[in-house]
Motif scaffolding. Structure first.
Motif, PDB file in Angstrom:
ATOM      1  N   THR A 130       1.888   3.650 -10.183  1.00 57.04           N
ATOM      2  CA  THR A 130       0.797   3.300  -9.113  1.00 57.04           C
ATOM      3  C   THR A 130      -0.445   3.553 -10.012  1.00 57.04           C
ATOM      4  OG1 THR A 130      -0.337   4.259  -7.050  1.00 57.04           O
ATOM      5  CG2 THR A 130       1.150   5.689  -8.267  1.00 57.04           C
ATOM      6  N   LYS A 131      -1.328   2.743  -9.487  1.00 59.13           N
ATOM      7  CA  LYS A 131      -2.791   3.089 -10.168  1.00 59.13           C
ATOM      8  C   LYS A 131      -3.658   4.367  -9.686  1.00 59.13           C
ATOM      9  CE  LYS A 131      -5.056  -0.323  -6.842  1.00 59.13           C
ATOM     10  NZ  LYS A 131      -4.017  -0.874  -6.372  1.00 59.13           N
ATOM     11  N   GLU A 132      -2.938   4.791  -8.511  1.00 59.09           N
ATOM     12  CA  GLU A 132      -3.265   6.199  -8.069  1.00 59.09           C
ATOM     13  C   GLU A 132      -2.833   7.340  -8.710  1.00 59.09           C
ATOM     14  OE1 GLU A 132      -5.563   5.263  -6.470  1.00 59.09           O
ATOM     15  OE2 GLU A 132      -5.441   3.841  -4.570  1.00 59.09           O
ATOM     16  N   MET A 133      -2.254   7.263  -9.649  1.00 58.54           N
ATOM     17  CA  MET A 133      -1.745   8.474 -10.756  1.00 58.54           C
ATOM     18  C   MET A 133      -2.757   9.558 -10.747  1.00 58.54           C
ATOM     19  SD  MET A 133       1.178   8.773 -11.482  1.00 58.54           S
ATOM     20  CE  MET A 133       1.301   9.710 -12.652  1.00 58.54           C
ATOM     21  N   PRO A 134      -4.220   9.240 -10.980  1.00 58.03           N
ATOM     22  CA  PRO A 134      -5.039  10.350 -10.939  1.00 58.03           C
ATOM     23  C   PRO A 134      -4.814  11.176  -9.686  1.00 58.03           C
ATOM     24  CG  PRO A 134      -5.901   8.219 -11.672  1.00 58.03           C
ATOM     25  CD  PRO A 134      -4.785   8.076 -10.882  1.00 58.03           C
ATOM     26  N   THR A 167       0.777  -1.289  -0.059  1.00 64.18           N
ATOM     27  CA  THR A 167       0.181   0.100  -0.211  1.00 64.18           C
ATOM     28  C   THR A 167       0.886   1.080   0.114  1.00 64.18           C
ATOM     29  OG1 THR A 167      -0.156   0.272   2.468  1.00 64.18           O
ATOM     30  CG2 THR A 167      -1.820  -1.054   1.384  1.00 64.18           C
ATOM     31  N   GLY A 168       0.165   2.406  -0.576  1.00 65.74           N
ATOM     32  CA  GLY A 168       0.954   3.629  -0.199  1.00 65.74           C
ATOM     33  C   GLY A 168       1.650   3.673  -1.653  1.00 65.74           C
ATOM     34  N   ASN A 169       1.767   5.319  -2.252  1.00 65.55           N
ATOM     35  CA  ASN A 169       2.506   5.562  -3.028  1.00 65.55           C
ATOM     36  C   ASN A 169       3.026   7.297  -3.017  1.00 65.55           C
ATOM     37  OD1 ASN A 169      -0.063   7.057  -4.195  1.00 65.55           O
ATOM     38  ND2 ASN A 169      -0.505   4.822  -3.997  1.00 65.55           N
ATOM     39  N   ILE A 170       4.252   7.227  -3.825  1.00 68.25           N
ATOM     40  CA  ILE A 170       4.868   8.617  -3.551  1.00 68.25           C
ATOM     41  C   ILE A 170       5.421   8.940  -4.830  1.00 68.25           C
ATOM     42  CG2 ILE A 170       7.052   7.359  -3.113  1.00 68.25           C
ATOM     43  CD1 ILE A 170       7.761   9.508  -1.095  1.00 68.25           C
ATOM     44  N   SER A 171       5.267  10.309  -5.167  1.00 64.50           N
ATOM     45  CA  SER A 171       5.822  10.881  -6.419  1.00 64.50           C
ATOM     46  C   SER A 171       6.526  12.175  -6.095  1.00 64.50           C
ATOM     47  CB  SER A 171       4.844  10.938  -7.426  1.00 64.50           C
ATOM     48  OG  SER A 171       3.883  12.180  -6.876  1.00 64.50           O
ATOM     49  N   SER A 224       6.385   6.104  -7.494  1.00 58.39           N
ATOM     50  CA  SER A 224       6.371   4.393  -6.897  1.00 58.39           C
ATOM     51  C   SER A 224       5.682   3.709  -7.891  1.00 58.39           C
ATOM     52  CB  SER A 224       6.130   4.525  -5.526  1.00 58.39           C
ATOM     53  OG  SER A 224       4.900   4.948  -5.431  1.00 58.39           O
ATOM     54  N   PRO A 225       6.045   2.470  -8.218  1.00 54.32           N
ATOM     55  CA  PRO A 225       5.539   1.758  -9.181  1.00 54.32           C
ATOM     56  C   PRO A 225       4.236   1.086  -8.574  1.00 54.32           C
ATOM     57  CG  PRO A 225       7.897   1.186  -8.980  1.00 54.32           C
ATOM     58  CD  PRO A 225       7.433   2.024  -8.233  1.00 54.32           C
TER      59      PRO A 225
END
Length: 214
Positions: free
Chosen positions: A72-76, A27-31, A42-43
């Motif tokens: 990440t699929k949360e790019m939006p 879980t989680g993502n960072i850019s 993050s991938p």
């Protein structure tokens, strides 16, 4: 900051957050913004505890994925913050336990979801908007952030997790940690006669630290 150093920093910050239990599993993502206006992200399906600097997704200044693993699929979510907040240099999204737990309970004010229990949440986050539940990866999450027109640096996705934009990766990480700590305080004191900051005290913090509070 050079791209190589930024890659290392993103992975180090993510590993630190993971190691202290602020997100878990994959879980989680960072850019973060690169010097040329692109993005490192993050991938998809990756763990904050095991990010590889060489495999971060790389986007150019026109938003094209040009290198690295699939993002990440949360790019939006990330894209919406960069598009609407000119000063955004990084975005962090976690599935931190206490903030998610607080999002499951009735909210007194969805537009100012996080109670002002200390001056630090006001200073670092301003007002946090509680957004409704969305299916993970739904582009509608980005639309909801765009609908705020850049007026919020932090949102809470109900039943999901917080998302915070900052001027750089470290400031975004610090702010999202403050969000989680304040959510924990809110849960620990729920149902008690809490002495939260009153309106005058919040106004002092807003004025002294130039916080956006409209």
């Amino acid at each position: 900051m050079s791209e190589a150093r930024l890659r290392e920093e993103l992975c180090a910050i993510a590993a630190d957050l993971f190691g202290r239990g602020l997100t878990h599993g994959s879980t989680g993502n960072i850019s973060a913004r690169t010097e040329d206006g692109g993005l490192l992200v993050s991938p998809t399906g990756s763990s904050f505890g095991r990010l590889d600097p060489a495999r971060l997704a790389r986007f150019d200044a026109d938003g094209r994925h040009v290198d690295g693993d699939a993002p990440t699929k949360e790019m939006p979510l990330h894209a919406a913050f960069y598009e609407t907040r000119a000063g955004a240099g990084a975005v962090v999204h976690l599935h931190s336990c206490h903030s998610v737990a607080l999002s499951l309970l009735p909210a007194e004010d969805e537009g100012n979801w996080l109670p002002p229990l200390t001056p630090y949440s006001v200073m670092q986050l301003g007002k946090v908007r509680l957004l409704p539940y969305f299916l993970p990866g739904d582009p509608a999450m980005g639309d909801a952030v765009r609908g705020l027109a850049g007026r919020r640096s932090a949102v809470m996705l109900a039943n999901h997790g917080p998302v915070v934009a900052g001027k750089n990766a470290q400031s975004a990480a610090n702010a999202i940690e403050e969000l989680e700590a304040t959510a924990r305080l809110a849960l620990l004191t729920r149902g008690m006669p809490v002495r939260a900051l009153d309106d005058a005290q919040v106004a002092q913090v807003v004025e002294r630290f130039d916080v956006q509070w409209d």
